[in-house]
Scaffold this motif. Structure first.
Motif, PDB file in Angstrom:
ATOM      1  N   PRO A 257      41.174  51.361  40.280  1.00 37.85           N
ATOM      2  CA  PRO A 257      39.961  50.876  40.671  1.00 37.85           C
ATOM      3  C   PRO A 257      39.571  49.642  39.921  1.00 37.85           C
ATOM      4  O   PRO A 257      38.993  48.726  40.374  1.00 37.85           O
ATOM      5  CB  PRO A 257      38.694  52.078  40.486  1.00 37.85           C
ATOM      6  CG  PRO A 257      39.819  53.250  40.255  1.00 37.85           C
ATOM      7  CD  PRO A 257      40.862  52.832  39.603  1.00 37.85           C
ATOM      8  N   TYR A 258      40.024  49.660  38.542  1.00 39.33           N
ATOM      9  CA  TYR A 258      39.600  48.612  37.681  1.00 39.33           C
ATOM     10  C   TYR A 258      40.303  47.598  37.712  1.00 39.33           C
ATOM     11  O   TYR A 258      39.732  46.245  37.546  1.00 39.33           O
ATOM     12  CB  TYR A 258      39.516  49.233  36.025  1.00 39.33           C
ATOM     13  CG  TYR A 258      38.539  50.387  36.064  1.00 39.33           C
ATOM     14  CD1 TYR A 258      37.260  50.047  36.326  1.00 39.33           C
ATOM     15  CD2 TYR A 258      38.995  51.454  35.696  1.00 39.33           C
ATOM     16  CE1 TYR A 258      36.247  51.322  36.121  1.00 39.33           C
ATOM     17  CE2 TYR A 258      38.312  52.747  35.666  1.00 39.33           C
ATOM     18  CZ  TYR A 258      36.782  52.402  36.061  1.00 39.33           C
ATOM     19  OH  TYR A 258      36.032  53.295  35.877  1.00 39.33           O
ATOM     20  N   VAL A 259      41.780  47.487  38.015  1.00 38.59           N
ATOM     21  CA  VAL A 259      42.542  46.330  38.599  1.00 38.59           C
ATOM     22  C   VAL A 259      41.909  45.790  39.695  1.00 38.59           C
ATOM     23  O   VAL A 259      41.989  44.379  39.661  1.00 38.59           O
ATOM     24  CB  VAL A 259      43.924  46.676  38.615  1.00 38.59           C
ATOM     25  CG1 VAL A 259      44.787  45.617  39.255  1.00 38.59           C
ATOM     26  CG2 VAL A 259      44.549  47.406  37.372  1.00 38.59           C
ATOM     27  N   ALA A 260      41.797  46.430  40.640  1.00 39.36           N
ATOM     28  CA  ALA A 260      41.048  45.889  41.915  1.00 39.36           C
ATOM     29  C   ALA A 260      39.860  45.099  41.654  1.00 39.36           C
ATOM     30  O   ALA A 260      39.589  43.760  42.135  1.00 39.36           O
ATOM     31  CB  ALA A 260      40.759  47.037  42.772  1.00 39.36           C
ATOM     32  N   SER A 261      38.917  45.666  40.674  1.00 38.27           N
ATOM     33  CA  SER A 261      37.809  44.900  40.729  1.00 38.27           C
ATOM     34  C   SER A 261      37.943  43.759  39.831  1.00 38.27           C
ATOM     35  O   SER A 261      37.140  42.559  39.964  1.00 38.27           O
ATOM     36  CB  SER A 261      36.488  45.856  39.976  1.00 38.27           C
ATOM     37  OG  SER A 261      36.322  46.945  40.687  1.00 38.27           O
ATOM     38  N   GLN A 262      38.652  43.695  38.786  1.00 33.88           N
ATOM     39  CA  GLN A 262      38.863  42.771  37.688  1.00 33.88           C
ATOM     40  C   GLN A 262      39.457  41.643  38.384  1.00 33.88           C
ATOM     41  O   GLN A 262      39.302  40.446  38.400  1.00 33.88           O
ATOM     42  CB  GLN A 262      39.217  43.107  36.544  1.00 33.88           C
ATOM     43  CG  GLN A 262      38.482  44.038  35.413  1.00 33.88           C
ATOM     44  CD  GLN A 262      37.556  43.231  34.798  1.00 33.88           C
ATOM     45  OE1 GLN A 262      37.082  42.218  35.113  1.00 33.88           O
ATOM     46  NE2 GLN A 262      37.306  43.847  33.551  1.00 33.88           N
ATOM     47  N   THR A 263      40.394  41.998  39.359  1.00 32.91           N
ATOM     48  CA  THR A 263      41.053  40.762  40.153  1.00 32.91           C
ATOM     49  C   THR A 263      40.262  39.987  40.986  1.00 32.91           C
ATOM     50  O   THR A 263      40.388  38.796  41.125  1.00 32.91           O
ATOM     51  CB  THR A 263      42.307  41.588  40.891  1.00 32.91           C
ATOM     52  OG1 THR A 263      43.001  41.959  39.827  1.00 32.91           O
ATOM     53  CG2 THR A 263      43.010  40.383  41.681  1.00 32.91           C
ATOM     54  N   ILE A 264      39.323  40.771  41.599  1.00 36.38           N
ATOM     55  CA  ILE A 264      38.366  40.160  42.511  1.00 36.38           C
ATOM     56  C   ILE A 264      37.530  39.165  41.535  1.00 36.38           C
ATOM     57  O   ILE A 264      37.286  38.026  42.253  1.00 36.38           O
ATOM     58  CB  ILE A 264      37.427  41.117  43.243  1.00 36.38           C
ATOM     59  CG1 ILE A 264      38.121  42.101  44.316  1.00 36.38           C
ATOM     60  CG2 ILE A 264      36.147  40.425  43.818  1.00 36.38           C
ATOM     61  CD1 ILE A 264      38.668  41.039  45.534  1.00 36.38           C
ATOM     62  N   VAL A 265      37.181  39.494  40.398  1.00 36.28           N
ATOM     63  CA  VAL A 265      36.362  38.660  39.725  1.00 36.28           C
ATOM     64  C   VAL A 265      37.185  37.295  39.376  1.00 36.28           C
ATOM     65  O   VAL A 265      36.568  36.340  39.257  1.00 36.28           O
ATOM     66  CB  VAL A 265      36.024  39.156  38.178  1.00 36.28           C
ATOM     67  CG1 VAL A 265      35.357  38.399  37.445  1.00 36.28           C
ATOM     68  CG2 VAL A 265      34.907  40.485  38.685  1.00 36.28           C
ATOM     69  N   ALA A 266      38.496  37.637  38.808  1.00 41.28           N
ATOM     70  CA  ALA A 266      39.307  36.609  38.504  1.00 41.28           C
ATOM     71  C   ALA A 266      39.489  35.485  39.728  1.00 41.28           C
ATOM     72  O   ALA A 266      39.533  34.584  39.689  1.00 41.28           O
ATOM     73  CB  ALA A 266      40.726  37.111  38.277  1.00 41.28           C
ATOM     74  N   LEU A 267      39.585  36.131  41.156  1.00 41.78           N
ATOM     75  CA  LEU A 267      39.701  35.454  42.164  1.00 41.78           C
ATOM     76  C   LEU A 267      38.370  34.472  42.483  1.00 41.78           C
ATOM     77  O   LEU A 267      38.271  33.509  43.530  1.00 41.78           O
ATOM     78  CB  LEU A 267      39.833  36.286  43.353  1.00 41.78           C
ATOM     79  CG  LEU A 267      41.501  36.873  43.360  1.00 41.78           C
ATOM     80  CD1 LEU A 267      41.726  37.953  44.386  1.00 41.78           C
ATOM     81  CD2 LEU A 267      42.768  35.645  43.463  1.00 41.78           C
ATOM     82  N   THR A 268      37.255  34.985  42.026  1.00 43.78           N
ATOM     83  CA  THR A 268      36.027  34.203  42.292  1.00 43.78           C
ATOM     84  C   THR A 268      36.091  32.635  42.015  1.00 43.78           C
ATOM     85  O   THR A 268      35.443  31.790  42.600  1.00 43.78           O
ATOM     86  CB  THR A 268      34.888  34.901  41.874  1.00 43.78           C
ATOM     87  OG1 THR A 268      34.804  34.978  40.553  1.00 43.78           O
ATOM     88  CG2 THR A 268      34.688  36.163  42.569  1.00 43.78           C
ATOM     89  N   ASP A 269      36.749  32.287  40.977  1.00 42.95           N
ATOM     90  CA  ASP A 269      36.970  30.980  40.463  1.00 42.95           C
ATOM     91  C   ASP A 269      38.319  30.654  40.274  1.00 42.95           C
ATOM     92  O   ASP A 269      38.475  29.602  39.690  1.00 42.95           O
ATOM     93  CB  ASP A 269      36.200  30.550  39.372  1.00 42.95           C
ATOM     94  CG  ASP A 269      36.767  31.567  37.975  1.00 42.95           C
ATOM     95  OD1 ASP A 269      37.770  32.387  38.301  1.00 42.95           O
ATOM     96  OD2 ASP A 269      36.265  31.660  36.868  1.00 42.95           O
ATOM     97  N   ARG A 270      39.273  31.132  41.434  1.00 45.02           N
ATOM     98  CA  ARG A 270      40.529  30.646  41.584  1.00 45.02           C
ATOM     99  C   ARG A 270      40.797  30.784  42.819  1.00 45.02           C
ATOM    100  O   ARG A 270      41.817  31.533  43.480  1.00 45.02           O
ATOM    101  CB  ARG A 270      41.460  31.814  40.786  1.00 45.02           C
ATOM    102  CG  ARG A 270      41.272  31.587  39.058  1.00 45.02           C
ATOM    103  CD  ARG A 270      42.011  32.787  38.400  1.00 45.02           C
ATOM    104  NE  ARG A 270      41.838  32.419  36.991  1.00 45.02           N
ATOM    105  CZ  ARG A 270      40.866  32.841  36.189  1.00 45.02           C
ATOM    106  NH1 ARG A 270      40.163  33.540  36.589  1.00 45.02           N
ATOM    107  NH2 ARG A 270      41.025  32.701  34.828  1.00 45.02           N
ATOM    108  N   GLN A 271      40.228  29.895  43.622  1.00 44.34           N
ATOM    109  CA  GLN A 271      40.453  29.935  45.256  1.00 44.34           C
ATOM    110  C   GLN A 271      41.508  29.510  45.599  1.00 44.34           C
ATOM    111  O   GLN A 271      42.199  30.029  46.652  1.00 44.34           O
ATOM    112  CB  GLN A 271      39.361  28.987  45.691  1.00 44.34           C
ATOM    113  CG  GLN A 271      39.339  28.874  47.183  1.00 44.34           C
ATOM    114  CD  GLN A 271      39.056  30.035  47.598  1.00 44.34           C
ATOM    115  OE1 GLN A 271      37.940  30.827  47.442  1.00 44.34           O
ATOM    116  NE2 GLN A 271      39.519  30.640  48.848  1.00 44.34           N
ATOM    117  N   ALA A 272      42.390  28.714  44.696  1.00 44.23           N
ATOM    118  CA  ALA A 272      43.672  28.087  45.144  1.00 44.23           C
ATOM    119  C   ALA A 272      44.874  29.436  45.085  1.00 44.23           C
ATOM    120  O   ALA A 272      45.803  29.433  45.900  1.00 44.23           O
ATOM    121  CB  ALA A 272      44.349  26.864  44.235  1.00 44.23           C
TER     122      ALA A 272
END
Length: 415
Positions: A257-272
């Motif tokens: 669960p935490y990998v999924a959530s933290q990865t989403i956070v990382a992707l919020t400012d890594r659109q590329a």
């Protein structure tokens, strides 16, 4: 823990640093501290609240050795800081707190029930379950993501473990409390020790009830494999089977669960990065792999010295408690170039997000498959992610995760 990206020269004072304090991990990012320790004091002696000393190691090579060398560093006394000076009550009874060769005798029959072949066989059901979890978020254009992900371990493991559907929600709840007993939003605001004890009792009762059902109706699943397992001519007791099922669920809840959530956070400012994944679905496993390194869902793993030895030039005595800070090891610049960059080209990646050695996460392949399903579904439907509120971090020195994360999805219209 909020994940920051300190520059390579950033250092912080080491005076009065308490790496045990669970509040540190809710209130700030530990990467600047871990980076300082890797450079200035990679083997650090501190004390748990009960006064027991423990060593912290923060470099990759030291952490890898700590986790691999089971003859020098034992898992039998516990694998998280809460065990320091006390030991784990399940010592010698579960895969988590046993050493080879007994560890392998418990682990191997279960591993066969979580193999790639079994994952392929259960893949359609797993995808259906995970898709059903995500569909409300996709329909609403986002929402609270962490609560949905708390249901992930059950969605991915229930078919393989043989857990009755009617027990799923309760087991999922008490697993979450077991993993983070310091977190007030999960424990109801009671004392962490009381919450942990209550969760332990509830989980054992639930699993023992499930085991009785499984004995009467055996299947091709983990629970049946454990009930039929014989060690030295004797079957495991219901309590031993329950403890091992409990351990498996905790491991799943401490990572996926935490990998999924933290990865989403990382992707919020890594659109590329997200655009690349959407354009090429073969990059989903690379996203999961880097997301696991980036998150390091378990901040630390514990061992105890079985013999006199040394670590990083420091003398370690038999019986000393040793804490390997996995989150630090996964940012060690001697292993990865640009360790604070989120990159999809780190293949192969030797991160320690699932551990390493004989205790390498037994459910790692299941977790990777489930996370790949999550991001494959999202890649087909979601153009971008945006946080609509500051995420709330967990109070835990063990788990790197959040209790709440409000996220907006830019969802493509249905075809």
């Amino acid at each position: 823990m909020k994940i920051s990206t300190p520059g390579p020269d950033v250092r912080v004072p080491l005076d009065d640093v308490d790496m045990y304090d669970p509040l540190r991990y809710k209130e700030g990012c530990q990467h600047p501290l871990w980076q300082t320790l890797r450079h200035e004091q990679p083997v650090l002696l501190q004390h748990a609240p009960n006064g027991t000393p423990f060593w912290s190691v923060t470099r990759y090579d030291d952490c890898e050795r700590l986790l691999k060398d089971h003859e020098t560093f034992s898992s039998e006394y516990g694998t998280i800081l809460a065990s320091v000076g006390i030991g784990d009550l399940a010592r010698g009874q579960t895969m988590t707190v046993t050493d080879p060769p007994y560890h392998g005798q418990l682990r191997n029959p279960v591993l066969r029930k979580l193999s790639r072949e079994v994952i392929r066989r259960c893949g359609a059901e797993m995808e259906s379950r995970i898709g059903a979890l995500l569909e409300p978020l996709l329909a609403e254009g986002g929402g609270e993501f962490v609560g949905v992900m708390h249901k992930m371990p059950m969605a991915m493991l229930a078919p393989m473990m043989g857990i009755p559907e009617e027990m799923s929600d309760e087991i999922a709840h008490w697993t979450a409390v077991s993993v983070t007993p310091d977190e007030p939003t999960l424990n109801g605001g009671i004392d962490a020790h009381v919450a942990s004890t209550q969760a332990h009792i509830q989980m054992l009762e639930l699993f023992e009830a499930a085991i009785k059902l499984r004995r009467d109706d055996p299947g091709d699943d983990v629970m049946t494999a454990l009930t039929e397992l014989q060690l030295e001519g004797e079957r495991l007791t219901d309590e031993q089977v329950a403890l091992n099922c409990y351990s498996l669920m905790m491991g799943a809840h401490a990572t996926t669960p935490y990998v999924a959530s933290q990865t989403i956070v990382a992707l919020t400012d890594r659109q590329a990065v997200w655009d690349s994944v959407r354009a090429d679905s073969t990059l989903v496993p690379d996203l999961v792999n880097e997301g696991t390194r980036w998150t390091s869902p378990t901040n630390h793993l514990l061992r105890r010295a079985a013999v006199d030895t040394e670590m990083g030039g420091v003398a370690i005595a038999e019986g000393d408690w040793m804490c390997g800070w996995v989150g630090s090891a996964n940012r060690d610049a001697t292993i990865w170039s640009d360790p604070f960059e989120f990159r999809l080209d780190r293949t192969p990646s030797t991160h320690l997000g699932f551990g390493v050695g004989p205790h390498y996460c037994i459910g790692a392949q299941v977790s990777k498959a489930a996370l790949s399903i999550v991001f494959s579904i999202l890649a087909r439907r979601v153009r971008s992610f945006a946080l609509t509120a500051e995420p709330t971090q967990i109070v835990s020195n063990w788990i790197n995760g959040m209790t709440r994360m409000e996220v907006a999805f830019d969802v493509e219209p249905a075809a």
